[in-house]
Design an enzyme around this catalytic site. Structure first.
Site, PDB file in Angstrom:
ATOM      1  N   ASP A 234       0.856  -1.186   0.000  1.00  0.00           N
ATOM      2  CA  ASP A 234       0.000   0.000   0.000  1.00  0.00           C
ATOM      3  C   ASP A 234       0.892   1.236   0.000  1.00  0.00           C
ATOM      4  OD1 ASP A 234       1.086   0.279   2.523  1.00  0.00           O
ATOM      5  OD2 ASP A 234      -0.827   0.284   3.591  1.00  0.00           O
ATOM      6  N   ASP A 236       1.410   4.788   2.299  1.00  0.00           N
ATOM      7  CA  ASP A 236       1.021   5.405   3.561  1.00  0.00           C
ATOM      8  C   ASP A 236       1.441   6.875   3.585  1.00  0.00           C
ATOM      9  OD1 ASP A 236       0.389   2.755   5.037  1.00  0.00           O
ATOM     10  OD2 ASP A 236       2.442   2.445   4.347  1.00  0.00           O
ATOM     11  N   ASP A 345      -3.316   4.576   2.615  1.00  0.00           N
ATOM     12  CA  ASP A 345      -3.670   4.937   3.992  1.00  0.00           C
ATOM     13  C   ASP A 345      -3.312   6.394   4.225  1.00  0.00           C
ATOM     14  OD1 ASP A 345      -4.667   2.545   4.800  1.00  0.00           O
ATOM     15  OD2 ASP A 345      -3.071   2.094   6.234  1.00  0.00           O
TER      16      ASP A 345
HETATM   17  N1  DCT Z   1       2.319  -0.238  11.861  1.00  0.00           N
HETATM   18  C1  DCT Z   1       2.637  -0.747  13.122  1.00  0.00           C
HETATM   19  N2  DCT Z   1       1.924  -1.781  13.628  1.00  0.00           N
HETATM   20  C2  DCT Z   1       0.919  -2.331  12.914  1.00  0.00           C
HETATM   21  C3  DCT Z   1       0.595  -1.837  11.632  1.00  0.00           C
HETATM   22  C4  DCT Z   1       1.327  -0.790  11.132  1.00  0.00           C
HETATM   23  O1  DCT Z   1       3.539  -0.261  13.785  1.00  0.00           O
HETATM   24  N3  DCT Z   1       0.247  -3.349  13.450  1.00  0.00           N
HETATM   25  C5  DCT Z   1       3.102   0.872  11.313  1.00  0.00           C
HETATM   26  C6  DCT Z   1       4.468   0.457  10.856  1.00  0.00           C
HETATM   27  C7  DCT Z   1       4.414   0.510   9.375  1.00  0.00           C
HETATM   28  C8  DCT Z   1       3.290   1.472   9.076  1.00  0.00           C
HETATM   29  O2  DCT Z   1       2.445   1.422  10.195  1.00  0.00           O
HETATM   30  C9  DCT Z   1       2.577   1.153   7.807  1.00  0.00           C
HETATM   31  O3  DCT Z   1       2.026  -0.160   7.842  1.00  0.00           O
HETATM   32  P1  DCT Z   1       2.086  -1.109   6.590  1.00  0.00           P
HETATM   33  O4  DCT Z   1       1.709  -0.370   5.364  1.00  0.00           O
HETATM   34  O5  DCT Z   1       1.302  -2.311   6.930  1.00  0.00           O
HETATM   35  O6  DCT Z   1       3.616  -1.536   6.575  1.00  0.00           O
HETATM   36  P2  DCT Z   1       4.755  -1.201   5.520  1.00  0.00           P
HETATM   37  O7  DCT Z   1       6.022  -1.334   6.283  1.00  0.00           O
HETATM   38  O8  DCT Z   1       4.487   0.097   4.866  1.00  0.00           O
HETATM   39  O9  DCT Z   1       4.663  -2.414   4.517  1.00  0.00           O
HETATM   40  P3  DCT Z   1       4.297  -2.362   2.943  1.00  0.00           P
HETATM   41  O10 DCT Z   1       5.531  -1.848   2.283  1.00  0.00           O
HETATM   42  O11 DCT Z   1       3.975  -3.752   2.559  1.00  0.00           O
HETATM   43  O12 DCT Z   1       3.127  -1.445   2.797  1.00  0.00           O
HETATM   44 MG    MG Z   2       2.742   0.415   3.720  1.00  0.00          MG
END
Ligand code: DCT
Ligand code: MG
Length: 421
Positions: A234, A236, A345
């Protein structure tokens, strides 16, 4: 020293099985001097270490992370975190692990992880990992939780009801909530990785939306892309405004603007429910949803997302649609229309909490978890994406940058590119 090495080695391998002569032979061989991996950097909390994106132990970390994921799908959190911590320590090593001795003195490696590593070093693969990888349950739960809006509990219930993959869900009588409906409808696109170019293209759209409704507001790309990842599941973003209070009510306006532009395929906004005076920082550590937050699916023009127009396949079809099952109920209607559904997000943070929000939303998930564990266990502090509270001094520690937060926590600053635990 070698004798000591062996006793550590055999003890930590305690599998209850006497070692075979062959094993001993292999062990002897493996005792020939190898380049020593410096152990001084092997601190036990991931937030004390630098974990780059690219490392030297991909085969091992992939195996351990698969076991971690499987434990998570089985709702065994402790086990899942143990495997993830073991994988994370291997990511910090300056070279590939070649023999068990290379691991001596490293923290975070439990018996189970060591067993898996040992097997992989000896045979090139681990039976447990391979049987998990091919198990029907693992594959189905992974496929089902891969649908946007579907958590482990729902996936488990569907699995028991005989569903195995998104197309089973689409054909079933299951009642889906609106997130899951969108998840099934756009599954094909959402299961593709999002590229950095696509993330940047979405960044420009969000930037434009934010400037339209609140000039001076700032947007920051967070998550994996901020850590230097080239793709993500995704995109963010964190949004704030230098004048505290101006950010209030921003999200609905941004969403409305995006909606009038026809950019949103799906959105669900949750309101900011954090009030420092009422809540305090000692909330459950995983609670990420107290900011004004929007889970959305963007409709991204493929020609903008790929850093230039996409090559047109003969017959005028846009590339990237191959592999979609013909006639499948999941076949997206937009296959030849030149856009891609992308998970986005959006989070709005008050300026005074921005440093905490940035640190909290940059990840990785394990790095965040370790930061909070460090704060609680080693510093008697509570860290969230809103604030840092010192339980001994009974006061909040203010910070406007990530550097200040690391400093309050008594940690060396780790830049985003080294938070890939
Ligand atoms: N986060 C966290 N705990 C969670 C979910 C999310 O601390 N349970 C934080 C850390 C990363 C950030 O939010 C964004 O979440 P993701 O998009 O799920 O992670 P990402 O590292 O950006 O992974 P991706 O590259 O796959 O989107
Ligand atoms: Mg992410």
């Amino acid at each position: 020293a070698h004798l000591l090495d062996i006793s550590w080695y055999t003890e930590s391998m305690a599998t209850g099985q006497p070692e075979s002569i062959q094993d001993r032979h292999k062990l002897k061989l493996s005792l020939t001097p190898s380049p020593v991996i410096p152990k001084s950097s092997a601190k036990s909390y991931a937030c004390q270490r630098r974990t780059p994106l690219k490392h030297h132990n991909l085969l091992l970390t992939e195996a351990l992370e698969l076991l971690s994921e499987n434990a998570e799908l089985g709702e065994n959190e402790g086990r899942s975190v143990a495997f993830r911590r073991a994988a994370a320590i291997l990511k910090t090593l300056p070279q590939a692990v070649q023999r068990m001795e290379d691991l001596q003195g490293l923290p975070c490696l439990g018996d189970h992880s060591l067993r898996v590593i040992k097997e992989m070093l000896e045979y090139g693969s681990s039976q447990e990992v391979e049987s998990t990888r091919h198990s029907e349950q693992y594959q189905a739960l992974k496929a089902l939780t891969g649908i946007f809006g579907v958590g482990v509990k729902t996936a488990e219930r569907w699995f028991r009801g005989g569903l195995r993959c998104p197309s089973d869900v689409a054909k079933s009588e299951e009642r889906l909530n609106s997130a899951q409906q969108a998840g099934v409808l756009y599954h094909e696109d959402l299961s593709q990785r999002v590229s950095r170019a696509e993330a940047d293209a979405i960044g420009q759209i969000v930037e434009r939306a934010v400037q339209e409704v609140l000039p001076g507001a700032q947007i920051t790309l967070t998550g994996g892309f901020r850590r230097g990842k080239e793709t993500g599941h995704d995109v963010d973003f964190l949004i704030t405004h230098p004048e505290e209070g101006k950010e209030e009510g921003l999200m609905p306006k941004v969403i409305q603007w995006l909606e009038t532009q026809g950019v949103l395929l799906y959105q669900k906004t949750t309101r900011n429910s954090y009030l420092e005076s009422k809540d305090g920082p000692s909330r459950p550590p995983h609670n990420m949803d107290r900011f004004e937050r929007c889970f959305s699916i963007f409709k991204l023009d493929r020609s903008t997302g790929e850093g230039g127009p996409l090559a047109q396949a003969p017959g005028g079809e846009v590339g990237g649609c191959e592999g979609r099952a013909p006639g499948s109920e999941l076949e997206p209607q937009h296959c030849s229309t030149g856009w891609k559904a992308v998970r986005v997000d959006l989070v709005v943070s008050p300026y005074s909490q921005f440093g905490f929000a940035l640190l909290g939303w940059t990840g990785s998930k394990l790095f965040e978890r370790e930061l909070r564990r460090w704060a609680g266990k080693e510093k008697n502090m509570s860290l969230s994406s809103h604030a840092l509270y010192d339980n001994s001094q009974r006061r909040y520690l203010r910070a406007s940058t990530e550097e200040e937060i690391f400093s309050h926590l008594g940690l060396e600053y780790i830049p985003p590119c080294d938070r890939n635990a």
